[in-house]
Design an enzyme around this catalytic site. Structure first.
Site, PDB file in Angstrom:
ATOM      1  N   ALA A  66       0.886  -1.158   0.000  1.00  0.00           N
ATOM      2  CA  ALA A  66       0.000   0.000   0.000  1.00  0.00           C
ATOM      3  C   ALA A  66       0.920   1.204   0.000  1.00  0.00           C
ATOM      4  O   ALA A  66       0.987   1.962   0.963  1.00  0.00           O
ATOM      5  CB  ALA A  66      -0.922  -0.013   1.211  1.00  0.00           C
ATOM      6  N   CYS A 119      -7.241   3.083  -9.826  1.00  0.00           N
ATOM      7  CA  CYS A 119      -7.247   3.943  -8.635  1.00  0.00           C
ATOM      8  C   CYS A 119      -8.660   4.445  -8.390  1.00  0.00           C
ATOM      9  O   CYS A 119      -9.488   4.502  -9.296  1.00  0.00           O
ATOM     10  CB  CYS A 119      -6.311   5.121  -8.868  1.00  0.00           C
ATOM     11  SG  CYS A 119      -6.784   6.004 -10.343  1.00  0.00           S
ATOM     12  N   GLY A 177       2.565 -11.847 -11.114  1.00  0.00           N
ATOM     13  CA  GLY A 177       3.222 -13.053 -10.631  1.00  0.00           C
ATOM     14  C   GLY A 177       4.233 -13.668 -11.567  1.00  0.00           C
ATOM     15  O   GLY A 177       4.684 -14.792 -11.338  1.00  0.00           O
ATOM     16  N   THR A 215       6.919  -7.805  -8.950  1.00  0.00           N
ATOM     17  CA  THR A 215       7.451  -8.287  -7.680  1.00  0.00           C
ATOM     18  C   THR A 215       8.680  -9.183  -7.828  1.00  0.00           C
ATOM     19  O   THR A 215       9.551  -9.196  -6.959  1.00  0.00           O
ATOM     20  CB  THR A 215       6.327  -9.029  -6.942  1.00  0.00           C
ATOM     21  OG1 THR A 215       5.216  -8.122  -6.840  1.00  0.00           O
ATOM     22  CG2 THR A 215       6.742  -9.445  -5.562  1.00  0.00           C
TER      23      THR A 215
END
Ligand SMILES: Cc1cc2nc3c(=O)[nH]c(=O)nc-3n(C[C@H](O)[C@H](O)[C@H](O)COP(=O)(O)OP(=O)(O)OC[C@H]3O[C@@H](n4cnc5c(N)ncnc54)[C@H](O)[C@@H]3O)c2cc1C
Ligand SMILES: Cc1cc2nc3c(=O)[nH]c(=O)nc-3n(C[C@H](O)[C@H](O)[C@H](O)COP(=O)(O)OP(=O)(O)OC[C@H]3O[C@@H](n4cnc5c(N)ncnc54)[C@H](O)[C@@H]3O)c2cc1C
Ligand SMILES: Cc1cc2nc3c(=O)[nH]c(=O)nc-3n(C[C@H](O)[C@H](O)[C@H](O)COP(=O)(O)O)c2cc1C
Ligand SMILES: Cc1cc2nc3c(=O)[nH]c(=O)nc-3n(C[C@H](O)[C@H](O)[C@H](O)COP(=O)(O)O)c2cc1C
Ligand code: FES
Ligand code: FES
Lengths: 315, 281, 315, 281
Positions: free
Chosen positions: A76, A135, A249, A271
């Protein structure tokens, strides 16, 4: 060009509409910055996608901003942004020195702000605009534009009117109607879909009984969400004609191939770069080697080649 | 099963040199130091050993049974030696990641990313250095001892701990010629109230040109106060939850007071070392 | 009752409306059957929740029906069902011999079928009905009832009219409006919410270029979805007054506590039982031991105790 | 590091006895058998050793580097010995789970669930048994050899393989007094066309009361054909992707032909052993 490890000279290039990338590997917004040039030559990438910017300067969310999950993480961060002027004066000149095309991610909390920023960032040196429509839209009920087809069509129509650059819509998995949203973005004139952003999640520290993120909830990313992003990529590629860019992923060559086979024309890696900052460079190299081994001349021979399952059916 | 530690191959940038590397190291040893801390010694490739005290690495921790650390864990450099190919970390076992570290055995391969961040500076007019730290903070400050000796500076190390036998790195500091003062909770010598006269006596004697600290909010406040009062500069190594460790994700921001403005900085990139007077905890 | 391992005599009981469970641990529908009595005494559980039944006999989906994922699995079992008559004549007598309350999960593809089955299963020996409204509604556009508030309210209103038994609504995470859906179920008279079902995902075998599931897409379960299910549990518990039963990725005592702290009054365990069939028995035991250690007298002292985060805020 | 293998504690059911257990075993050895297969020998608690040939276990595979098998993997019992506390599996390394198995080292702890499913039957009038199998199917049929000897039955084992040296368990079958015939692809003796006359000769000589098979669709069809023609019953051990292994999830269903009806059965519960004539592949 000869690959830096394998020596492969396979042609990895793909087209996203009018935009030709030398390979289908690019970073995901918010997980990439000039700092990665400490680790490898960023010009091996198919494109450069920057962290979402908003027009004004913003502080971002309270800390803690990330937490560790099983096979993934929550974040976040929010959109701490130095604003448009900083982008124009500092970032654009820096990134223009690279040969890889520059994709600028933009966002806003209202239609007018979104449209203005879209016009502003349509500058020489920018190869495409990625609209982060995941958003919250504070003019409506605070739900993200990309949660519903109608708000998606609204915002993409406004953006389309403001720019002649390739315009990508980055979708959210936090919707029950991903296909309708994808079609709405296409109908409004999007040139490509980025599928998808993070999945809304939460984690609680049982010792303190407080949420592990300062913002309470946050976005899940990493291998845990791969099946969800792959499903949406497949759904969107089946339903739309514009190119789909898979995201969610992806960390291994098998992941890249899975998304390409499902119908993605390119992929974004997020990530995985945090776990291993050399990931994207390695994927470019491995894709070339795999194509050599399998005698595949063009990435187009992989894209969208998913077959019907060999299923055992019951009466 | 031994192998040669190497950095992962990457495309070389034109002209520029790379600042940090993902490296496959070999574990030499991983042994308990006292009840709570362990020392991990690695055989590391030369590329990652061009380090500064205060810099850190991001460690890809193995999975201990039943747990699955995902992100890398930041860890200060405890020791490094380019000639010998040595890289050392001193860590406290606290959660999944450090429990994973504790499972490493000699000859295991181990992936590290670094060196990262900005290390400590040691300005020319900082001749008398005073280091005040507690707990694992001492691990972060340890390499300063060698740096001080190499640069011919005098170093006083105040090592704070819960019990005297838990004070770490005392021998290491002494071996580099530092004067070591152990303070601890059992005789209350570690409280700010007890430390203040101790430090002020040395300031009065002209023996403190700069402070270094790490790991305790109480100590920071004490040194900020003393620094402001006596005009003594200093540096602190700070911590924050991290994801990338490189500056890309903005997870690790903290606020700093610069003049009368509050600004955000990334601990992994602008830090982890910051001017003491700007730190906020 | 004294725990079989720890000897704890902590009172683990919780109430779900009028229904009192001796502990908050129960299986998730579709991951439990009489076969588990091969492994432990099923009467240690707080309740028994059966695989969803439909009125008629059905074959279920083509194989392969499951595949392995990172920190989880995908399934597309479908609802192979021996039908209502088999349930009434064979299953109900079997389960009635246990002391643990029996929860019957039902589903249908139309409002009328759903309502009829709800009336039919309202039999002595049934303690509660769980409405699996995550299945496609073929009268509408094939989207699951629980994807939208309006269809949720419709179906739950119909079911409510057919039964006096406690009626639970099992929600889906595949929606952008989980809170509105939860409120709609409550407004229609649901006595509890089960949060949540599986997340829609997909996987492709890159060697054969075919989906790994016979049904192409399937539901993701296991630890990978825990942050998503926990987030929804928190959202629903904040928004509704009726009890929430957490479900998704629960496999450890920490997971159970996290869901209770987030606001769940009980939890369902699914995929963890496949990895380790003793999981639920162990969780009951560990919860008692943890309460002893922490001097907690009642599970109510845990439920919904999540605090505001201690966040570092930026100007 | 040795420990005593045990079953995980569970609440005892009233009256009923448990049929299978989650057990923490100790690895005794885990060694290559030939290029493709490995033999895993465990020290296992008595509770899980009340087995039947044809039953299986669900193995919780360790994670090999870079891979994360999640579900358990089904594996036939290759050998078991309640007196010695031994449990054995013969496996082929094919994917993440079996690659994980290959990482097991002596003294490692290893979690297994079993015994599961219905084993082979050996009806009283089945005096002459013929076993025909290929590849890893031989692992599944291996424990039949001991059972046949214990029950005083005659056993002929036709072991099929790609190359003669890959035919598995030949010594094991012989040690239990079976007649072994190795057929292979290199001289084409393993084709159905070559096997048919071989088997029919024995049927003609009254030497086949029942068949057992596993692991090859071609062999199944051959035996179904011969069985129908000569009225010889038999059993086959079948495979299917599994999740629970206990009968709860319905992942592992296959279709069977019973008379003129097609019915669904769970491989893990009603099987993995089924009548040959009912199998469909
Ligand atoms: C620049 C820097 C240098 C450090 N140097 C050392 C050192 O030399 N020795 C040492 O023992 N520890 C050091 N730490 C703290 C160390 O990073 C944490 O103890 C470690 O990450 C804990 O991980 P865990 O999985 O064991 O614990 P968990 O509490 O399970 O960790 C959960 C998450 O929180 C993060 N986290 C937990 N504690 C901290 C912390 N104090 N700072 C930042 N992130 C944290 C973890 O990285 C992980 O992402 C340093 C931290 C930073 C930022
Ligand atoms: C009752 C039974 C007994 C078996 N006995 C043996 C044995 O004694 N020795 C042996 O080597 N193998 C045996 N198998 C096959 C063995 O289960 C698979 O080889 C193994 O699961 C492969 O796992 P993997 O992760 O290595 O391969 P992957 O291909 O990566 O597995 C992916 C998934 O598919 C499943 N899968 C793959 N192949 C099979 C298969 N043939 N049957 C069922 N599921 C499969 C896996 O369990 C896993 O869930 C048996 C299978 C069954 C059903
Ligand atoms: C730390 C972090 C920050 C992110 N910031 C943004 C952002 O600013 N804009 C955006 O569109 N997506 C952002 N994302 C989402 C990623 O671009 C990506 O869609 C998502 O993480 C899934 O991909 P992954 O699993 O490969 O990380 C962020 C993700 C992470 C982990
Ligand atoms: C194999 C399998 C079958 C399932 N069948 C059903 C079902 O019939 N009805 C239902 O409501 N949920 C079904 N579910 C969903 C579970 O009840 C549960 O909601 C989900 O798996 C998330 O929990 P878990 O992560 O603990 O498994 C099934 C899940 C699995 C894995
Ligand atoms: S940890 Fe990513 S910016 Fe510091
Ligand atoms: S594997 Fe679950 S029913 Fe067979």
């Amino acid at each position: 060009m000869r690959d830096f490890i394998t020596g492969s000279t396979a042609d990895l290039s793909v087209s996203l509409g009018d935009l030709r990338l030398k390979n289908p590997i690019m970073p995901a917004s918010g997980t990439f910055s000039e700092d990665l040039s400490d680790v490898f030559d960023l010009d091996v990438l198919g494109a450069h996608v920057l962290k979402t910017i908003m027009h004004d300067t913003r502080a971002g969310n309270p800390t803690p901003r990330v937490c560790d999950m099983q096979s993934g993480m929550l974040n976040a961060i929010g959109i701490p942004s130095k604003g448009f002027a900083y982008f124009r004066d500092e970032m654009l000149p820096y990134w223009s020195a690279y040969r890889a095309p520059l994709v600028v991610s933009i966002s806003a909390h209202s239609l007018d702000d979104f449209a203005r920023l879209c016009a502003e960032v349509s500058l020489p040196g920018v190869a495409a605009i990625e609209a982060n429509i995941s958003c919250p839209n504070i003019e409506a009920d605070g739900k993200a534009f990309a949660m519903r087809p109608d708000t998606t069509e609204q915002v993409m129509t406004r953006l389309r009117a403001e720019t002649d650059l390739p315009l990508w819509a980055k979708l959210t998995p936090n919707t029950g109607e991903p296909v309708d949203v994808a079609r709405a973005a296409q109908a409004a004139g999007a040139d490509a879909l980025v599928v998808a952003n993070t999945v809304l999640g939460m984690s609680i520290d049982i010792t303190t009984r407080t949420p592990r993120l300062g913002n309470v909830m946050g976005g899940m990313s990493g291998p845990a969400i791969k099946p969800i992003a792959l499903r949406m990529t497949y759904q969107c590629a089946q339903a739309c004609d514009i190119p789909v860019i898979g995201c969610g992923g992806i960390s291994t060559l098998e992941d890249v191939l899975e998304f390409l086979i499902a119908g993605a024309r390119a992929v974004q890696v997020g990530t995985a770069t945090f776990q291993s900052p050399t990931t994207m460079a390695r994927l470019v190299s491995e894709l070339g080697a795999w194509m050599d081994t399998n005698n595949i001349r063009s990435v187009d021979e992989i894209i969208g080649t998913v077959q019907a399952p060999e299923a055992g059916v019951f009466e | 099963m031994t192998f040669t530690p190497t950095v992962l191959p990457v495309p070389a940038p034109q002209g520029l040199s790379l600042r940090c590397f993902e490296a496959r190291c070999r574990v030499i040893s991983n042994t308990p130091v006292n009840g709570e801390y362990r020392l991990l010694v690695l055989d590391a490739p030369a590329e990652v050993l061009d380090c500064q005290p205060g810099q850190f690495f991001q460690l890809l921790c193995p999975q201990p049974e039943g747990e699955t650390p995902f992100l890398r864990r930041p860890m200060s450099i405890y020791g490094f030696d380019a000639a010998q190919g040595r890289l050392e970390f001193l860590y406290k076992v606290t959660g999944a990641g450090t429990r994973g570290l504790a499972t490493l055995r000699p000859d295991d391969a181990f992936n590290v990313l670094g060196p990262l961040g900005q290390g400590f500076s040691m300005q020319d007019d900082w001749q008398h250095l005073m280091l005040v730290a507690r707990g694992v903070g001492l691990a972060t400050l340890a390499p300063l001892a060698r740096m001080a000796q190499e640069k011919g500076r005098k170093l006083t190390a105040i090592c704070s701990a819960r019990r005297p036998e838990l004070a770490m790195s005392v021998d290491l500091f002494e071996s580099y010629g530092a004067e070591v003062i152990v303070v601890h909770d059992q005789n209350a010598s570690s409280t700010p109230e007890a430390l203040r006269p101790l430090i002020e006596a040395r300031i009065a004697a002209g023996q403190v040109d700069a402070f270094y600290t790490c790991g305790s909010a109480r100590l920071l406040r004490l040194l900020q106060d003393l620094g402001a009062k006596h005009g003594i500069p200093g540096e602190i190594a700070m911590e924050q939850q991290m994801a990338c460790g490189l500056g890309m994700c903005q997870a690790c921001v903290r606020q700093f007071r610069v003049g009368d403005r509050l600004i955000q900085r990334r601990v992994c990139r602008e830090g982890p070392v910051f001017p003491i007077e700007e730190a906020i905890v």
